[in-house]
Design an enzyme around this catalytic site. Structure first.
Site, PDB file in Angstrom:
ATOM      1  CE1 TYR A 273      37.994 -16.533   5.909  1.00 23.70           C
ATOM      2  CE2 TYR A 273      37.970 -14.348   5.210  1.00 23.70           C
ATOM      3  CZ  TYR A 273      38.620 -15.169   6.053  1.00 23.70           C
ATOM      4  OH  TYR A 273      39.605 -14.547   6.995  1.00 23.70           O
ATOM      5  CG  HIS A 428      35.676 -13.121   7.464  1.00 27.76           C
ATOM      6  ND1 HIS A 428      36.624 -12.817   8.105  1.00 27.76           N
ATOM      7  CD2 HIS A 428      35.286 -14.387   7.752  1.00 27.76           C
ATOM      8  CE1 HIS A 428      37.275 -13.711   8.870  1.00 27.76           C
ATOM      9  NE2 HIS A 428      36.371 -14.877   8.587  1.00 27.76           N
ATOM     10  NE  ARG A 453      44.943 -13.319   8.864  1.00 31.15           N
ATOM     11  CZ  ARG A 453      44.258 -14.442   8.751  1.00 31.15           C
ATOM     12  NH1 ARG A 453      42.952 -14.270   7.978  1.00 31.15           N
ATOM     13  NH2 ARG A 453      44.625 -15.673   9.146  1.00 31.15           N
TER      14      ARG A 453
END
Lengths: 746, 746
Positions: A273, A428, A453
């Site tokens: 991220y 997250h 994912r």
């Protein structure tokens, strides 16, 4: 709008202008600048890396122009056509803007103008996106996040053709498209905009950047400082489980810059991220630097943004792939285009570190901006030096006091260990205190699973997080760390987990032969203290560096301890007996255990349990100190996975039942190689003949490793005193060991 | 021994000598020749590829010399120390011999002499190897096969230093070591030596080559023609299950050269063993060519050996890895050193095909012999041309009449299909008639499992075949072909299987848009005729070439049909409902079914069943014509595998119950891509909207493929008449289709 009117406007909203601000009215002035554009034009045809990038961008944009503009009515999740198309539009428009400036060819300006007016015509009456999953639905996309992406890129495109447009055209676009767009993702979605979160960073950059182009001071202020009164109550969760508003929540760009970045440049959500958030951080900071150098946004918090680029590069394996800490899709690397921007900007606006140029060379492309030009020129001129990744300890938390990530390396990334003792990492974050993963060059030896994912793959849940992300990927048992009583750390409670972090005990990478990181965690399981020490050792009697892993546990009651190692490849050999069932059943009912099949179960060997495997043509052995009441499980991920969302990866797991204080000691030992071409097998066996605890008290834990040549290595960690100057002395089997500092290795 | 005595000796054994034979007494004369050595010396320092090879060989041999010679008492299986050491010894000795000749440095000669005398001292009293698994135990190694390897290489080493040794030294070595060694692997082990099998080829080459060096005509004759009276009874099995002696069995080098090689150069055991067998074939043939050019061994059977090299290269994927037909360890490739020799020899002694030079370039090393020198010179001089692999049909069987292997390719190996309709392939054959595997560039799309063995990895069953090779790898259900009533082809009976082969129906690779191979099998399941037609089609409406697969079955009774596809990667999407069990159980009890877990089971869709997956960043979809009574299984290998010898690979399997005549029609369609760096997903969905049988009679089967653009493709195969000239005409839905030849595609 002339300068006088502009100055007047600013005065009416009460902003003090520096002389620099006046220059900001020149366009482009966001990412590109007039002098920068001049330099690019002057250097065309003379800087290979810049020219090839320009040429490939031109090819891509020309192909898109040839296809024609499509701005479909929004409908799909990520991966679907309308999502992909709108995403492609903003990428291409931004690039077309650069081409217009550098090549001075009006077809690119016209393309952007036409696209913007298609959006302008559509946006006025556009309802919320029909997909309802997000806590902050967008209009062009299913979430405001993607709408913000659009605006960050479109601001740049608009800036590039600002002077090409008539004042009337600008007025129309700003009134009907840009200002409402900016207001929608901020004022109308404070739960999205007013957080400290990568979502907000994109929203903020979007609002700030269009504000800079429009010279809309209200938007700029909103971006920098957030929405004063957002009307949100404390609490509330987003669709990823993150808390939307906490007590005393800060907001706006500066808060987002200060809070998630530690002073070392580590971003608390993790490198995956960070890579995503870096782009809006950097690009908005750069835009601010071009327009408002007085605010020193790019240099804010002791250059934390530029430090962040360095931290990010150091959080990658030998192939440049980021370590998948917390939610992270594997394979993301510094070849990502946002990293191309980041590295060029860090080079140009930082201290021109020539090591960054070797990353630029590998990336093979540059940012089409002055920084990219300079990097390409310096690469051309042979200034690049190898980017050497050392062992590094990166603190977490706004003040660097909330744990961190320790990376131990030996050789030229021959072996790398990633040790996580960080804070929760916002929404997250995974529940894996004191976990680790291990790499041999660019190959995973012991893995961190990453996320569950398939980003942007429509068929897999619209490209969004799958439910197995929560039921598996975030769980403790999914990681190489200690699970107690089949529970998750903090019982998987996000709010509680967010209040705690592990504590660094010591980090030492000064010696050539041994690198050490050690940390404690006492909140993950209340009443239990875990203290894990990991050392990467290079020893002449061993072909490759190996890892010594000491997990010391003190508890206020008896527990069941599970200690897994997620390896890859094929089982070779072991020194214990085990049974394999004909039917496979799950290891447990919940907390991730329901996703593990038991492929085999055995009794650990008395004293040392050894397990070897072969992966990617290399051998590995784990030697663990066990007792004959310990159990060994062969597990494989994949149970209760009706949509086949999980990879069928194996683990070997030690289980110790009904025990209070205890010690897990293992050596993870890479060795040898196998070639499928020559079919020759080299050094396929462990060099360890004995692994023993020679001392274990409240004060010290001592381990002895004996190898096939009979040589002994001793490692002693001081369990209580991590001071670098403390002197220690112990006697083991009549022999005296004395040292200074937290550990002894000899 | 002087020339007169030599001639006399030959006369006494009744051999007619050509003048060439007399020259053969010069040493070296086996692989190296005096003129060849002169050329190598003259070119030193001028031919990069040759020089780098020489330098790397020198480095390796020098390091071994520095370590000293070790000839341990034999003890271990392959992978163990004594095995590895003796193996390394003969490799290094052979190389040292070349270095002695080329560099004229006595240290290499001395090294070989010393090593040979250590062996001489040991061999006299050496008992059989203590490991008892082999049907023909060796002395230095656990099987005569490896002893023969030793002699093939040591013959070359001996030849290289022949003149360096005194006559007395030679006498000692020949009397105590070489002659007894050669007799042991031949006279004392006729069950090993007197077969048609890759084992025998090594034994023959070994005996023949030492015979040539020693000028021992008896050994040479034994090598060429075998042992006249071997005393073996017909029947008997080796430890791999192969028959040792069949009725009317031929023997010796010529028999081994003629029988297993088809006129196209395909070796009936498959490319993995062809690669292994090629070296002794070629090296012995070359030795014969140098010593007895009159026998034209190298040119025997219309240059079949040189054709074999070409066949072998064509049986590799885009990375040069051989297709794992029958027993084959994956990853073996034309980078193997024996292929370096083979390619150089095929170039030099063949027609100097410049395409071979590009393989030489990739290999990056050459044979240190005149052929390698020439290849390196021609590479240096820019003569290399790309080695283009086309679609190719390689017949099997001594006369090319026992089926074969069809390889269909589109583009530059963008897509490759391997179709097996061959003979059993001796003891290494698998029971998989009409099976196929598929590759996209160098990646497996649908796999052939290969063997169950970890060659030379001691921990895995001594590096030998594992029992799962028989219980899984050789079974029919382990392959992408039709299994009936959960039985193996030929019920897994080797003797019966060895009497049969499939029949080619048609092979056509003339057209650009479609390549077709079609074959029938009527013996695998008595009473049932299987006719499989596979077409690789390149069509503008499809992004990549796809495979149309038609399996037509006529049976004399109702059966259960299982039709698996062994894919890799992760399940994406499907159009049918299925259940996933919480506990995994085996699919069946035997014939390989006991090794498959059922991970899911569903009912096929009515009409078209679609299944998509993602592998290596690429998407694939199988579309099959089904009816709603068909079942679909998700299987995974690994049940009843207590030693974790099998890979946990998945398959999707169609099952059709209680059916007599039937048709399995599928399209395997590669499409799109996914990048983990850009996270962009391209063309992730099938382009097929409908797949239909439009005609199915005894005479014709017609398939129609409709794509998303509405375009239709029609493929009709004539089921009975494969003549290229036959004219056909059929009417489908009122439309008339006329064509000439076995199939129509439009």
């Amino acid at each position: 709008m002339n300068i006088k009117k502009f100055t007047l406007t600013l005065l009416t909203v009460g902003i003090t202008m520096s002389p620099f601000t006046l220059q900001a009215k020149e366009h482009p002035n966001l990412i590109l600048t007039k002098p920068g554009v001049e330099r690019m034009r002057d250097n065309l045809g003379q800087v290979p890396l810049f020219d090839t990038t320009l040429s490939s961008v031109k090819q891509e944009v020309d192909a898109e122009i040839a296809m024609g503009i499509d701005t479909p009515i929004p409908k799909d999740f990520s991966g679907g056509y309308t999502h992909q198309r709108h995403k492609q539009n903003f990428f291409v428009a931004q690039k077309a803007g650069v081409l217009y400036q550098v090549l001075n060819d009006e077809k690119y300006a016209k393309y952007i103008r036409d696209m913007l007016f298609q959006y302008e015509a559509m946006y006025k009456d556009l309802p919320l996106h029909p997909q309802e999953r997000s806590y902050s639905r967008g209009k062009l996309f299913w979430q405001c996040l993607n709408d913000s992406n659009w605006l960050v890129y479109m601001s740049q495109a608009y800036d590039a053709i600002y002077d090409y447009l008539s004042a009337e055209e600008r007025e129309t676009l700003e009134t009907n498209l840009f200002r409402p767009f900016a207001d929608f993702i901020s004022l109308e979605n404070p739960q999205f905009f007013n957080r400290v979160h990568n979502h907000s960073t994109w929203g903020i950059a979007a609002v700030g950047m269009i504000g800079l182009v429009m010279n809309d001071e209200e938007l700029i202020q909103r971006a920098l400082y957030g929405i004063e009164d957002d009307g949100l109550e404390v609490g509330g969760k987003d669709n990823d489980g993150g808390t939307i508003k906490v007590e005393g929540q800060r907001k706006g760009f500066f808060a987002n810059l200060e809070e998630p970045f530690s002073p070392d440049g580590y971003y608390t959500e993790g490198p995956y991220y960070q890579r995503y958030a870096m782009y809006p951080f950097l690009i908005f900071a750069l835009a601010m630097d071009n327009s408002r150098p007085d605010l020193k946004v790019l240099q804010h918090k002791d250059n934390v943004l530029l430090k962040g680029v360095n931290a990010l590069l150091n959080l990658s394996d030998a192939d440049g792939e980021f370590f998948p800490i917390n939610d992270a899709q594997k394979g993301m690397s510094y070849y990502k285009s946002s990293l191309v921007s980041a590295v060029d900007l860090a080079y140009f606006y930082g201290d021109k570190n020539p090591q960054l140029l070797s990353v630029v060379e590998k990336q093979g492309e540059v940012l089409l901006q002055e920084s990219g030009l300079q990097a390409a020129i310096d690469v051309r001129d042979g200034k690049a030096e190898p980017f050497i990744k050392q062992s590094v300890n990166l603190s977490d938390g706004v003040n660097g006091k909330q744990g961190g990530i320790g990376v131990l390396r030996q050789g030229d990334e021959d072996m790398t260990l990633v040790f996580k003792y960080a804070a929760q990492g916002l929404s997250h974050g995974h529940y894996d205190k004191l976990s680790f993963s291990m790499y041999e060059k660019g190959e995973e030896v012991l893995q961190d699973y990453g996320l569950a994912r398939f980003v942007n793959i429509e068929q897999k849940g619209g490209g969004n997080y799958l439910k197995e992300n929560k039921t598996w990927a975030k769980t403790t048992i999914a990681h190489n760390t200690l699970s107690i009583n089949q529970k998750k750390h903090f019982n998987g409670d996000y709010d509680i987990a967010s209040q705690h972090h592990s504590e660094l005990f010591t980090f030492d990478a000064e010696r050539e032969d041994i690198k050490v990181v050690s940390a404690t965690e006492e909140n993950a399981y209340p009443g239990t203290l875990m203290h894990r020490t990991m050392a990467m050792i290079a020893n002449d009697n061993f072909e490759k560096p190996f890892v010594l892993d000491i997990m010391r546990v003190e508890s206020d009651k008896k527990n069941q301890y599970d200690f897994p190692f997620y390896y890859f490849g094929q089982v070779l050999d072991m020194n214990f007996k085990y049974d394999t069932p004909t039917s496979l059943n799950p290891l447990g009912d919940d907390n991730g255990y329901q996703h593990l099949y038991v492929e085999g179960k055995g009794d650990a060997a008395d004293h040392n349990t050894q397990f070897s495997w072969l992966s990617n043509g290399k051998y590995y052995t784990i030697t663990s100190i066990t007792n004959s009441e310990d159990e060994v499980f062969f597990t494989r991920i994949g149970a209760n996975d009706p949509e086949f969302n999980l990879r069928r990866d194996p683990a070997i797991m030690l289980r110790r039942n009904d025990t209070q204080d205890t010690l897990f000691v293992s050596v993870v030992e890479p060795h040898g190689s196998y070639s499928r071409v020559s079919e020759s097998s080299q050094n396929s066996k462990s060099s360890i003949t004995d692994l023993s605890v020679v001392l274990d008290s409240e004060a010290y834990t001592g381990i002895k490793i004996t190898d096939v040549k009979g040589t002994e290595q001793v490692f002693i960690i001081s369990n209580e005193d991590a001071s670098k100057n403390a002197k220690h002395s112990v006697k083991i089997d009549g022999e005296k060991y004395s040292w200074t500092g937290p550990y002894l290795y000899q």
